[in-house]
Design a protein around this motif. Structure first.
Motif, PDB file in Angstrom:
ATOM      1  N   LEU A 185      -6.837   5.756   0.629  1.00 14.27           N
ATOM      2  CA  LEU A 185      -7.412   7.092   0.549  1.00 14.27           C
ATOM      3  C   LEU A 185      -7.957   7.507   1.912  1.00 14.27           C
ATOM      4  O   LEU A 185      -8.212   6.656   2.768  1.00 14.27           O
ATOM      5  N   PRO A 186      -8.152   8.809   2.151  1.00 12.85           N
ATOM      6  CA  PRO A 186      -8.702   9.244   3.443  1.00 12.85           C
ATOM      7  C   PRO A 186     -10.147   8.793   3.595  1.00 12.85           C
ATOM      8  O   PRO A 186     -10.875   8.675   2.605  1.00 12.85           O
ATOM      9  N   PRO A 187     -10.589   8.521   4.829  1.00 11.60           N
ATOM     10  CA  PRO A 187     -11.965   8.052   5.046  1.00 11.60           C
ATOM     11  C   PRO A 187     -12.975   9.148   4.763  1.00 11.60           C
ATOM     12  O   PRO A 187     -12.740  10.318   5.042  1.00 11.60           O
ATOM     13  N   LEU A 188     -14.110   8.763   4.192  1.00 15.97           N
ATOM     14  CA  LEU A 188     -15.200   9.693   3.914  1.00 15.97           C
ATOM     15  C   LEU A 188     -16.486   9.117   4.499  1.00 15.97           C
ATOM     16  O   LEU A 188     -17.060   8.175   3.958  1.00 15.97           O
ATOM     17  N   LYS A 189     -16.922   9.664   5.641  1.00 17.63           N
ATOM     18  CA  LYS A 189     -18.170   9.253   6.284  1.00 17.63           C
ATOM     19  C   LYS A 189     -18.187   7.760   6.596  1.00 17.63           C
ATOM     20  O   LYS A 189     -19.214   7.100   6.504  1.00 17.63           O
ATOM     21  N   SER A 190     -17.048   7.212   6.934  1.00 19.17           N
ATOM     22  CA  SER A 190     -16.948   5.796   7.276  1.00 19.17           C
ATOM     23  C   SER A 190     -15.746   5.616   8.187  1.00 19.17           C
ATOM     24  O   SER A 190     -14.826   6.435   8.185  1.00 19.17           O
ATOM     25  N   ASP A 191     -15.748   4.533   8.970  1.00 18.04           N
ATOM     26  CA  ASP A 191     -14.573   4.260   9.794  1.00 18.04           C
ATOM     27  C   ASP A 191     -13.535   3.454   9.018  1.00 18.04           C
ATOM     28  O   ASP A 191     -12.498   3.086   9.555  1.00 18.04           O
ATOM     29  N   HIS A 192     -13.823   3.179   7.733  1.00 15.67           N
ATOM     30  CA  HIS A 192     -12.863   2.506   6.858  1.00 15.67           C
ATOM     31  C   HIS A 192     -12.292   3.498   5.849  1.00 15.67           C
ATOM     32  O   HIS A 192     -13.007   4.368   5.352  1.00 15.67           O
ATOM     33  N   ASN A 193     -11.012   3.343   5.548  1.00 15.11           N
ATOM     34  CA  ASN A 193     -10.416   4.099   4.449  1.00 15.11           C
ATOM     35  C   ASN A 193     -10.708   3.376   3.142  1.00 15.11           C
ATOM     36  O   ASN A 193     -10.446   2.172   3.039  1.00 15.11           O
ATOM     37  N   PRO A 194     -11.238   4.058   2.130  1.00 17.90           N
ATOM     38  CA  PRO A 194     -11.368   3.400   0.824  1.00 17.90           C
ATOM     39  C   PRO A 194      -9.990   3.103   0.251  1.00 17.90           C
ATOM     40  O   PRO A 194      -9.022   3.817   0.535  1.00 17.90           O
ATOM     41  N   ILE A 195      -9.884   2.045  -0.523  1.00 13.50           N
ATOM     42  CA  ILE A 195      -8.617   1.718  -1.165  1.00 13.50           C
ATOM     43  C   ILE A 195      -8.790   1.789  -2.679  1.00 13.50           C
ATOM     44  O   ILE A 195      -9.858   1.487  -3.211  1.00 13.50           O
ATOM     45  N   CYS A 196      -7.736   2.212  -3.348  1.00 12.20           N
ATOM     46  CA  CYS A 196      -7.766   2.399  -4.799  1.00 12.20           C
ATOM     47  C   CYS A 196      -6.684   1.537  -5.436  1.00 12.20           C
ATOM     48  O   CYS A 196      -5.521   1.593  -5.028  1.00 12.20           O
TER      49      CYS A 196
ATOM     50  N   TYR B 297       0.837  -1.200   0.000  1.00 16.57           N
ATOM     51  CA  TYR B 297       0.000   0.000   0.000  1.00 16.57           C
ATOM     52  C   TYR B 297       0.870   1.246   0.000  1.00 16.57           C
ATOM     53  O   TYR B 297       2.049   1.213   0.351  1.00 16.57           O
ATOM     54  N   ASP B 298       0.258   2.352  -0.393  1.00 14.82           N
ATOM     55  CA  ASP B 298       0.814   3.692  -0.221  1.00 14.82           C
ATOM     56  C   ASP B 298      -0.158   4.467   0.659  1.00 14.82           C
ATOM     57  O   ASP B 298      -1.371   4.399   0.461  1.00 14.82           O
ATOM     58  N   GLY B 299       0.374   5.224   1.622  1.00 17.69           N
ATOM     59  CA  GLY B 299      -0.492   6.019   2.480  1.00 17.69           C
ATOM     60  C   GLY B 299      -0.456   5.564   3.922  1.00 17.69           C
ATOM     61  O   GLY B 299       0.488   4.892   4.369  1.00 17.69           O
ATOM     62  N   TRP B 300      -1.487   5.936   4.666  1.00 16.48           N
ATOM     63  CA  TRP B 300      -1.611   5.566   6.075  1.00 16.48           C
ATOM     64  C   TRP B 300      -1.609   4.050   6.189  1.00 16.48           C
ATOM     65  O   TRP B 300      -2.253   3.359   5.385  1.00 16.48           O
ATOM     66  N   PRO B 301      -0.899   3.467   7.170  1.00 17.70           N
ATOM     67  CA  PRO B 301      -0.749   2.007   7.208  1.00 17.70           C
ATOM     68  C   PRO B 301      -1.989   1.227   7.630  1.00 17.70           C
ATOM     69  O   PRO B 301      -1.982  -0.004   7.572  1.00 17.70           O
ATOM     70  N   PHE B 302      -3.049   1.922   8.038  1.00 14.70           N
ATOM     71  CA  PHE B 302      -4.255   1.227   8.484  1.00 14.70           C
ATOM     72  C   PHE B 302      -5.446   1.649   7.624  1.00 14.70           C
ATOM     73  O   PHE B 302      -5.421   2.692   6.977  1.00 14.70           O
ATOM     74  N   THR B 303      -6.502   0.831   7.629  1.00 11.78           N
ATOM     75  CA  THR B 303      -7.678   1.162   6.819  1.00 11.78           C
ATOM     76  C   THR B 303      -8.961   1.234   7.643  1.00 11.78           C
ATOM     77  O   THR B 303     -10.032   1.452   7.083  1.00 11.78           O
ATOM     78  N   ARG B 304      -8.851   1.052   8.947  1.00 13.61           N
ATOM     79  CA  ARG B 304     -10.040   1.168   9.800  1.00 13.61           C
ATOM     80  C   ARG B 304      -9.631   1.738  11.149  1.00 13.61           C
ATOM     81  O   ARG B 304      -8.642   1.305  11.739  1.00 13.61           O
ATOM     82  N   LYS B 305     -10.422   2.710  11.620  1.00 13.28           N
ATOM     83  CA  LYS B 305     -10.167   3.316  12.927  1.00 13.28           C
ATOM     84  C   LYS B 305     -11.471   3.379  13.694  1.00 13.28           C
ATOM     85  O   LYS B 305     -12.475   3.878  13.195  1.00 13.28           O
ATOM     86  N   ARG B 306     -11.449   2.837  14.892  1.00 11.09           N
ATOM     87  CA  ARG B 306     -12.607   2.920  15.780  1.00 11.09           C
ATOM     88  C   ARG B 306     -12.085   3.157  17.193  1.00 11.09           C
ATOM     89  O   ARG B 306     -11.488   2.262  17.796  1.00 11.09           O
ATOM     90  N   GLY B 307     -12.301   4.375  17.705  1.00 14.96           N
ATOM     91  CA  GLY B 307     -11.734   4.725  18.996  1.00 14.96           C
ATOM     92  C   GLY B 307     -10.218   4.746  18.905  1.00 14.96           C
ATOM     93  O   GLY B 307      -9.639   5.365  18.015  1.00 14.96           O
ATOM     94  N   ASN B 308      -9.566   4.043  19.830  1.00 11.38           N
ATOM     95  CA  ASN B 308      -8.100   3.979  19.789  1.00 11.38           C
ATOM     96  C   ASN B 308      -7.596   2.740  19.054  1.00 11.38           C
ATOM     97  O   ASN B 308      -6.407   2.434  19.080  1.00 11.38           O
ATOM     98  N   LEU B 309      -8.517   2.020  18.395  1.00 10.32           N
ATOM     99  CA  LEU B 309      -8.146   0.822  17.648  1.00 10.32           C
ATOM    100  C   LEU B 309      -7.982   1.153  16.169  1.00 10.32           C
ATOM    101  O   LEU B 309      -8.870   1.736  15.549  1.00 10.32           O
ATOM    102  N   VAL B 310      -6.831   0.793  15.604  1.00 10.00           N
ATOM    103  CA  VAL B 310      -6.614   0.947  14.163  1.00 10.00           C
ATOM    104  C   VAL B 310      -6.145  -0.397  13.608  1.00 10.00           C
ATOM    105  O   VAL B 310      -5.362  -1.110  14.239  1.00 10.00           O
ATOM    106  N   GLU B 311      -6.646  -0.744  12.415  1.00 11.34           N
ATOM    107  CA  GLU B 311      -6.323  -2.030  11.806  1.00 11.34           C
ATOM    108  C   GLU B 311      -6.220  -1.883  10.295  1.00 11.34           C
ATOM    109  O   GLU B 311      -6.831  -0.997   9.700  1.00 11.34           O
ATOM    110  N   ARG B 312      -5.480  -2.773   9.692  1.00 14.67           N
ATOM    111  CA  ARG B 312      -5.446  -2.857   8.234  1.00 14.67           C
ATOM    112  C   ARG B 312      -6.304  -4.055   7.818  1.00 14.67           C
ATOM    113  O   ARG B 312      -5.845  -5.194   7.757  1.00 14.67           O
ATOM    114  N   LEU B 313      -7.571  -3.775   7.534  1.00 15.92           N
ATOM    115  CA  LEU B 313      -8.518  -4.833   7.185  1.00 15.92           C
ATOM    116  C   LEU B 313      -8.778  -4.916   5.686  1.00 15.92           C
ATOM    117  O   LEU B 313      -9.244  -5.939   5.192  1.00 15.92           O
TER     118      LEU B 313
END
Length: 236
Positions: free
Chosen positions: A124-135, A87-103
């Protein structure tokens, strides 16, 4: 899904969604293994697997050991001869509270990697979701200018509230059909550059700001930035 790209032979793209329930998710691993056994084409899998592949892809949250869940995903990937596309970008794709994961991720077999050696996954940066979209970007090289591009009507124009007025003002019944089409085309090109194009620029600017906020929040919670992110989501 079979994909045809330029003059290449078709390749297979599988869109993936894994259940958040570990027991139910096992059927996904079995399905992927079954598909791999019967597949003879370059193959790419893309989506939300709802599981990390390695322990370092999870940070924060519960300290409960997830080695078992990781090992099931690892067994699936290894059995199918799949390769993580990185990947390129932030190393995780989901953030909920203090939990971040690459799902969310992309995987492929070796034939697909050989076909698209420059392919990469962009977080990509998250848009109205706790998941980052991936391209999925298949190529990184730019193509040379191939001359003047033909005019093409953009369906996105129809979403703009004032588009009907643009059409009415740029079309005249006094013109011949050919002259009317030419005038209409030129007006739309100018409007697309000066008005609609500015909207797209604003959206790209918002995405860049959201990416910066996401990177900063990775260092710790910040109420101001959380509120700003919510405002930017509404603007987008």
């Amino acid at each position: 899904m079979r994909v045809s790209f330029r003059n290449f032979d078709p390749w297979v793209l599988s869109a993936v969604y894994g259940s958040p329930n570990r027991i139910i998710r096992r059927s996904l691993w079995s399905s992927i293994i079954s598909l791999a056994e019967n597949n003879t084409h370059p193959w790419c899998l893309l989506g939300d697997f709802n599981s990390i592949l390695h322990n370092h892809e999870r940070r924060g949250g519960s300290t409960r050991v997830l080695a078992g869940a990781c090992s099931e995903f690892q067994h699936c990937v290894s059995s199918c001869g799949l390769i993580d596309l990185g990947y390129d970008g932030w190393p995780f794709t989901r953030k909920r509270g203090n939990l971040v994961e690459r799902l969310d991720r992309g995987l492929s077999n070796l034939d697909w990697q050989i076909r698209f050696p420059e392919a990469r996954i962009i977080h990509l940066p998250p848009l109205k979701s706790d998941h980052n979209p991936i391209c999925l970007q298949l190529e990184t090289t730019s193509f040379p200018n191939r001359g003047r591009r033909p005019f093409r009507f953009q369906a996105a124009w129809l979403t703009y509230p004032d588009f009907k007025n643009v059409v009415n003002s740029s079309w005249s019944i006094e013109n011949s059909w050919n002259n009317g089409i030419s005038s209409f085309r030129d007006s739309l090109k100018k409007w697309n550059t000066n008005v609609f194009g500015n909207i797209l620029k604003k959206k790209r600017k918002i995405i860049r700001r959201l990416q910066g906020i996401t990177n900063t929040l990775d260092q710790g919670n910040n109420n101001f930035l959380e509120e700003l992110r919510g405002q930017l989501w509404k603007e987008y």
